[in-house]
Design an enzyme around this catalytic site. Structure first.
Site, PDB file in Angstrom:
ATOM      1  N   GLU A   1      18.859 -25.782  15.758  1.00 22.75           N
ATOM      2  CA  GLU A   1      19.087 -25.261  17.112  1.00 22.75           C
ATOM      3  C   GLU A   1      18.301 -23.988  17.392  1.00 22.75           C
ATOM      4  O   GLU A   1      17.937 -23.719  18.541  1.00 22.75           O
ATOM      5  CB  GLU A   1      20.578 -25.032  17.352  1.00 22.75           C
ATOM      6  CG  GLU A   1      21.393 -26.320  17.498  1.00 22.75           C
ATOM      7  CD  GLU A   1      21.895 -26.865  16.168  1.00 22.75           C
ATOM      8  OE1 GLU A   1      21.459 -26.374  15.107  1.00 22.75           O
ATOM      9  OE2 GLU A   1      22.726 -27.799  16.190  1.00 22.75           O
TER      10      GLU A   1
ATOM     11  N   PHE B   1      38.271 -28.277  15.248  1.00 24.81           N
ATOM     12  CA  PHE B   1      37.044 -28.589  14.515  1.00 24.81           C
ATOM     13  C   PHE B   1      35.822 -28.231  15.368  1.00 24.81           C
ATOM     14  O   PHE B   1      35.731 -28.613  16.528  1.00 24.81           O
ATOM     15  CB  PHE B   1      37.006 -30.075  14.148  1.00 24.81           C
ATOM     16  CG  PHE B   1      35.741 -30.449  13.426  1.00 24.81           C
ATOM     17  CD1 PHE B   1      35.435 -29.880  12.194  1.00 24.81           C
ATOM     18  CD2 PHE B   1      34.841 -31.341  13.995  1.00 24.81           C
ATOM     19  CE1 PHE B   1      34.250 -30.207  11.536  1.00 24.81           C
ATOM     20  CE2 PHE B   1      33.662 -31.670  13.345  1.00 24.81           C
ATOM     21  CZ  PHE B   1      33.360 -31.100  12.117  1.00 24.81           C
ATOM     22  N   GLN B   2      34.917 -27.468  14.783  1.00 24.08           N
ATOM     23  CA  GLN B   2      33.707 -27.001  15.452  1.00 24.08           C
ATOM     24  C   GLN B   2      33.995 -26.204  16.723  1.00 24.08           C
ATOM     25  O   GLN B   2      33.222 -26.203  17.665  1.00 24.08           O
ATOM     26  CB  GLN B   2      32.743 -28.166  15.728  1.00 24.08           C
ATOM     27  CG  GLN B   2      32.278 -28.804  14.423  1.00 24.08           C
ATOM     28  CD  GLN B   2      31.049 -29.647  14.565  1.00 24.08           C
ATOM     29  OE1 GLN B   2      30.835 -30.302  15.585  1.00 24.08           O
ATOM     30  NE2 GLN B   2      30.219 -29.651  13.535  1.00 24.08           N
TER      31      GLN B   2
ATOM     32  N   LYS C   1      34.550 -30.642  26.231  1.00 25.62           N
ATOM     33  CA  LYS C   1      34.278 -32.080  26.242  1.00 25.62           C
ATOM     34  C   LYS C   1      35.083 -32.807  27.312  1.00 25.62           C
ATOM     35  O   LYS C   1      34.585 -33.747  27.935  1.00 25.62           O
ATOM     36  CB  LYS C   1      34.580 -32.652  24.859  1.00 25.62           C
ATOM     37  CG  LYS C   1      33.928 -33.997  24.631  1.00 25.62           C
ATOM     38  CD  LYS C   1      34.057 -34.435  23.174  1.00 25.62           C
ATOM     39  CE  LYS C   1      33.398 -35.787  22.960  1.00 25.62           C
ATOM     40  NZ  LYS C   1      33.569 -36.249  21.563  1.00 25.62           N
TER      41      LYS C   1
ATOM     42  N   MET D   1       4.002  -7.012   6.270  1.00 25.62           N
ATOM     43  CA  MET D   1       4.379  -5.820   7.019  1.00 25.62           C
ATOM     44  C   MET D   1       5.392  -4.991   6.227  1.00 25.62           C
ATOM     45  O   MET D   1       5.352  -3.762   6.234  1.00 25.62           O
ATOM     46  CB  MET D   1       4.934  -6.208   8.388  1.00 25.62           C
ATOM     47  CG  MET D   1       5.096  -5.040   9.330  1.00 25.62           C
ATOM     48  SD  MET D   1       3.546  -4.159   9.612  1.00 25.62           S
ATOM     49  CE  MET D   1       2.964  -4.905  11.123  1.00 25.62           C
TER      50      MET D   1
HETATM   51  C1  LIG Z   1      14.252 -12.894  10.857  1.00 18.27           C
HETATM   52  C2  LIG Z   1      13.599 -11.670  10.340  1.00 18.27           C
HETATM   53  N1  LIG Z   1      13.913 -11.201   9.115  1.00 18.27           N
HETATM   54  C3  LIG Z   1      13.292 -10.104   8.620  1.00 18.27           C
HETATM   55  C4  LIG Z   1      12.344  -9.441   9.351  1.00 18.27           C
HETATM   56  C5  LIG Z   1      11.666  -8.196   8.798  1.00 18.27           C
HETATM   57  N2  LIG Z   1      10.217  -8.440   8.628  1.00 18.27           N
HETATM   58  C6  LIG Z   1       9.305  -8.036   9.535  1.00 18.27           C
HETATM   59  S1  LIG Z   1       7.743  -8.509   9.156  1.00 18.27           S
HETATM   60  C7  LIG Z   1       8.259  -9.229   7.716  1.00 18.27           C
HETATM   61  C8  LIG Z   1       7.291  -9.901   6.800  1.00 18.27           C
HETATM   62  C9  LIG Z   1       6.636 -11.047   7.436  1.00 18.27           C
HETATM   63  O1  LIG Z   1       5.862 -11.722   6.465  1.00 18.27           O
HETATM   64  P1  LIG Z   1       4.817 -12.793   6.915  1.00 18.27           P
HETATM   65  O2  LIG Z   1       5.409 -13.747   7.864  1.00 18.27           O
HETATM   66  O3  LIG Z   1       4.193 -13.395   5.698  1.00 18.27           O
HETATM   67  O4  LIG Z   1       3.763 -11.947   7.741  1.00 18.27           O
HETATM   68  P2  LIG Z   1       2.703 -10.847   7.237  1.00 18.27           P
HETATM   69  O5  LIG Z   1       3.290  -9.513   7.566  1.00 18.27           O
HETATM   70  O6  LIG Z   1       2.491 -11.038   5.775  1.00 18.27           O
HETATM   71  O7  LIG Z   1       1.492 -11.113   8.052  1.00 18.27           O
HETATM   72  C10 LIG Z   1       9.648  -9.101   7.583  1.00 18.27           C
HETATM   73  C11 LIG Z   1      10.416  -9.577   6.420  1.00 18.27           C
HETATM   74  C12 LIG Z   1      12.071  -9.951  10.645  1.00 18.27           C
HETATM   75  N3  LIG Z   1      11.194  -9.362  11.462  1.00 18.27           N
HETATM   76  N4  LIG Z   1      12.675 -11.071  11.094  1.00 18.27           N
END
Ligand SMILES: Cc1ncc(C[n+]2csc(CCOP(=O)(O)OP(=O)(O)O)c2C)c(N)n1
Ligand SMILES: [Mg+2]
Lengths: 187, 584
Positions: B52, B114-115, B164, B482
């Site tokens: 979803e 349920f749900q 529902k 990042m």
């Molecule tokens: C759902 C979610 N969880 C954690 C983060 C924190 N976060 C930001 S960038 C990142 C790393 C992303 O890695 P990747 O997709 O490989 O991209 P890169 O920075 O290596 O280009 C994380 C864990 C986020 N933005 N979103």
């Protein structure tokens, strides 16, 4: 210096400190919102205050137009002028909110609150409670040989003062409605 | 004309009457009657996602690339809770979507059935508005209201929760035309006094800058046209937030590039030194402002926004204008022309001279390599090989996202889909599916990081099922890049949990779904590999193995003002002080 040594909230220069703490003093404002009386509308207002970290000192709500299903919510809040402005704008953004009025700045207004006070005692204490209630123009709405319930309306300050006086005289329970307010004069 | 029908039929009828052609969804017990009605008709296409969350992001991609609300249909309980991330994402980025959820029958609400989940309770803070419909007679009207709220004013996500029994019962259908007129009618025309004040400031400004955001795109294509006219007629420089890219063309004469934390040096310097800042449809987000008390200290600030709560929320402005960007731009142009099209020519010439000096810094230059693919190089090549095509770009979240914003160019609005406010990893792939649904013949590319992409990789099934030729261009640095960058700069190079371990073989993964996989690791092979991806008529996973330790620059470190940007690795040592480390 290590990042870990930073005390929480010590970043007054940061992008997260949205309010300049030195800029303004905290004010108390009474806001009136005219809202559609649909399910969840009160939760939206309360959720706004808790979610964005605003204060609620008092909140009252009741349907004021039974045919049009409109309610009036009166909120007493505190904050710097910038925060108060944000609160009003955020309230105005809630879809079922039709109007937001800041009674504190939109001219003179009256504020009233109703309090119920259960006071129990015997002898002189009881007489004194009754005498003070009379001075405050509180009504006795229930009485037994050992207790009274007083009903008092007035400004929150007046009700506070009454509570202070009743405390040594056997104050047992208090119920307060919170503030209802209207602007003075014709609209 | 009032018609009797079941609630389930009403849902489909209301969607048709709202002009919906596509619904992204996933069935379950509490929406079976609606799925039955979907089965019995052919006007609305239902796209069966694999999760979803994917449905909501796909609807966001659809909405962003068309300007029309995206529609989602999911079941109660887990179906609804899985939609929460997407709803929050759409709320933060002001994306119009309408989510319909099934609910347990009204007589079971509150029994922990349920749900059962308190869907309107859970989603109240992450929707613009939501409704629980308890009577079939109110269903059609509520759905029409939902569309109205989603697209009026500042757009956003809305949710309608439908028990529902309400779907099974019969009631009276009302068409959109006869639906209740909503009291919710946000102001679109700006105050002409404030607009005139802004024009007067524009006439005198020696160092003006337009700072534009997603509001321009949300206002519609006409707003972008008016913006172009105003910028080109005044000769003022223009920068944009991540969300606003494409409103003014990157090839435009006055374009300065994106601003903000990873924005261009010249854009941030100009924001800092300007004497008139004209914010159009942006919201002074913390990624943009950096350190607040040092934000553009000497400028008069004007702010055009349809949401009154955006004004003075973070930055106090001198000229607030509440209204729709398109309407306000039209009036600004009218007033400016009627007053004789004046600008401060000398001041502007000097200003552009200064901007020219900043540009010479060439903040996007990087050290290329013959041995390993630099992510910047990969994007430069992707740009060169695709920019003349009918192209839509999505991204995930991380370094790759910022590089995409820096190195790809956008000539038109609605061509750039990225999760800005929430920064949702896993957004891009499902979003690309939504975009491709809306634009079947266009080239849709999702610039991804390997870690983000895995968060919604199950949508490969959706892409295959509906033959959506979305290109998944993964800049694979085998790192949560990042996060790794911040750990390098802020946490003493202690790389806690920021590796992508046990990655799949992306080529085999593609093949397992019946799609095409391409791997590329040699810069010399890159062009051919990209061309092979473009030539393939079907979904492609492109595993682009890039330099693992590249940092994304320029960067305004947390807690720093615009004029203290980091331009490259040499300048990073101790750049972020403790005060900044506490920030996100
Ligand atoms: C759902 C979610 N969880 C954690 C983060 C924190 N976060 C930001 S960038 C990142 C790393 C992303 O890695 P990747 O997709 O490989 O991209 P890169 O920075 O290596 O280009 C994380 C864990 C986020 N933005 N979103
Ligand atoms: Mg990565």
């Amino acid at each position: 210096m290590s990042a870990l040594k930073i005390k929480k909230g010590s970043t007054s220069h940061s992008a997260y400190e949205l309010r300049d703490p030195n800029a303004d003093i905290v004010e108390r404002h009474t806001l009136a919102c005219i809202v559609e009386n649909e399910p969840g509308v009160l939760a939206r207002v309360i959720g706004l205050f808790s979610g964005r970290g605003y204060n609620i000192e008092s909140l009252t709500v009741a349907e004021i137009d039974h045919t049009g299903h409109m309610s009036r919510i009166t909120v007493v809040t505190t904050g710097t002028p910038a925060v108060i402005d944000q609160i009003k704008a955020q309230l105005g953004r809630i879809v079922p909110v039709h109007e937001v009025h800041d009674l504190t700045v939109e001219g003179p207004s009256v504020e009233r609150e109703l309090g119920l006070f259960k006071v129990s005692g015997k002898g002189d204490q009881r007489v004194e409670a009754l005498r003070l209630a009379d001075i405050f123009r509180a009504n006795v709405v229930d009485s037994t040989l050992e207790s009274f319930i007083f009903e008092i309306t007035g400004t929150p300050e007046k009700i506070d003062a009454f509570a202070d006086l009743m405390r040594p005289l056997g104050l047992q329970e208090v119920a307060r409605t919170g503030v209802a307010a209207l602007s003075r004069g014709a609209i | 004309m009032a018609r009797q029908m079941t609630g389930a039929k009403m849902v489909v009828q209301a969607l048709k009457d709202q002009g919906v052609d596509t619904v992204f969804g996933y069935p379950g017990g509490a929406v079976l009657p609606i799925y039955d009605e979907i089965f019995l008709q052919n006007d609305i296409r239902h796209i069966l996602v694999r999760h979803e969350q994917g449905a909501v992001h796909a609807a966001e991609g659809y909405a962003r690339s068309t300007g029309r609300p995206g529609v989602v249909l999911v079941t109660s309980g887990p179906g609804a809770t899985n939609a929460v991330t997407g709803l929050t994402d759409a709320l933060m980025d002001s994306i119009p979507i309408v989510v319909l959820t099934g609910q347990v029958p009204t007589f079971m609400i509150g029994t922990d059935g349920f749900q059962e989940a308190d869907t309107v309770g859970i989603t109240r803070p992450c929707t613009k508005h939501n409704w629980l419909v308890k009577e079939t007679d109110k269903l059609a009207d509520t759905i029409h209201q939902a569309f109205h709220v989603a697209r009026s004013g500042r757009p956003g996500p809305v949710l309608v929760d439908i028990p529902k029994d309400v779907q099974f019962a019969s009631g009276t259908y009302v068409a959109p035309k006869s639906a209740r007129v909503s009291h919710y009618q946000p102001q679109v025309k700006g105050d002409i006094g404030a607009i005139t004040k802004l024009v007067a400031a524009m006439e005198k400004a020696e160092r003006p800058i337009f700072y534009t955001g997603g509001g321009v795109i949300n206002s519609g294509p006409a707003a972008s046209q008016l913006l172009r006219e105003l910028v080109d007629a005044t000769g003022f420089p223009i920068t944009s937030t991540l969300m606003g890219l494409g409103a003014y063309p990157a090839s435009g004469k006055h374009w300065m590039g994106m601003l903000g934390m990873h924005g261009l040096y010249e854009a941030n310097m100009a924001m800092h030194d300007c004497d008139l800042m004209i914010n159009i449809g942006a919201r002074f987000d913390d990624r943009i402002t950096g350190r607040l008390d040092a934000f553009s200290p000497h400028s008069t600030k004007a702010h055009v926004d349809i949401d009154p709560s955006s004004i003075n929320k973070v930055i106090r402005v001198d000229i607030p204008i509440i209204g729709d960007v398109g309407h306000v731009l039209e009036d600004i142009l009218k007033v400016w022309k009627s007053r004789g099209r004046k600008t401060h020519k000398d001041g502007l010439a000097k200003w552009w001279g200064k901007i020219g000096d900043w540009r010479k810094v060439a903040c996007l230059s990087y050290t290329n390599s013959k041995k390993v693919i630099k992510p910047q190089y990969a994007l430069e090549r992707l740009e060169a090989l695709t920019k003349d095509r009918d192209r839509y770009i999505c991204t995930e979240v991380g370094q790759h996202q910022m590089w995409a914003a820096q190195y790809l160019t956008f000539e038109d609005p609605n061509r750039w889909m990225t999760s800005g406010g929430l920064g949702t990893m896993g957004y891009g792939f499902p979003a690309s599916i939504g975009v491709q649904m809306a634009h079947p013949d266009a080239l849709v590319i999702n610039v991804a990081g390997e870690a983000s992409w895995l968060m919604n990789m199950q949508e490969m099934g959706t892409a295959m099922q509906y033959r959506l030729p979305v290109k998944q261009f993964i800049l694979n640095n085998e790192r949560l890049g990042m996060v790794r960058q911040w750990q390098e700069l802020l946490h003493g190079e202690r790389y806690s949990q920021s590796w992508s371990e046990s990655l799949p073989d992306f080529v085999k993964l593609a093949e397992a779904f019946g799609a095409k996989g391409i791997i590329c690791k040699d810069p010399a092979d890159l062009d051919d590999a990209i061309l092979e991806m473009l030539a393939h008529d079907g979904p492609v996973i492109f595993d682009c193995l890039v330099e693992k330790h590249e940092n994304c620059f320029p960067m305004i470190p947390s807690g720093k003002p615009h004029n203290e940007m980091l331009l490259g690795n040499a300048s990073t040592k101790d750049a972020i002080q403790a005060g900044g480390a506490v920030l996100v």
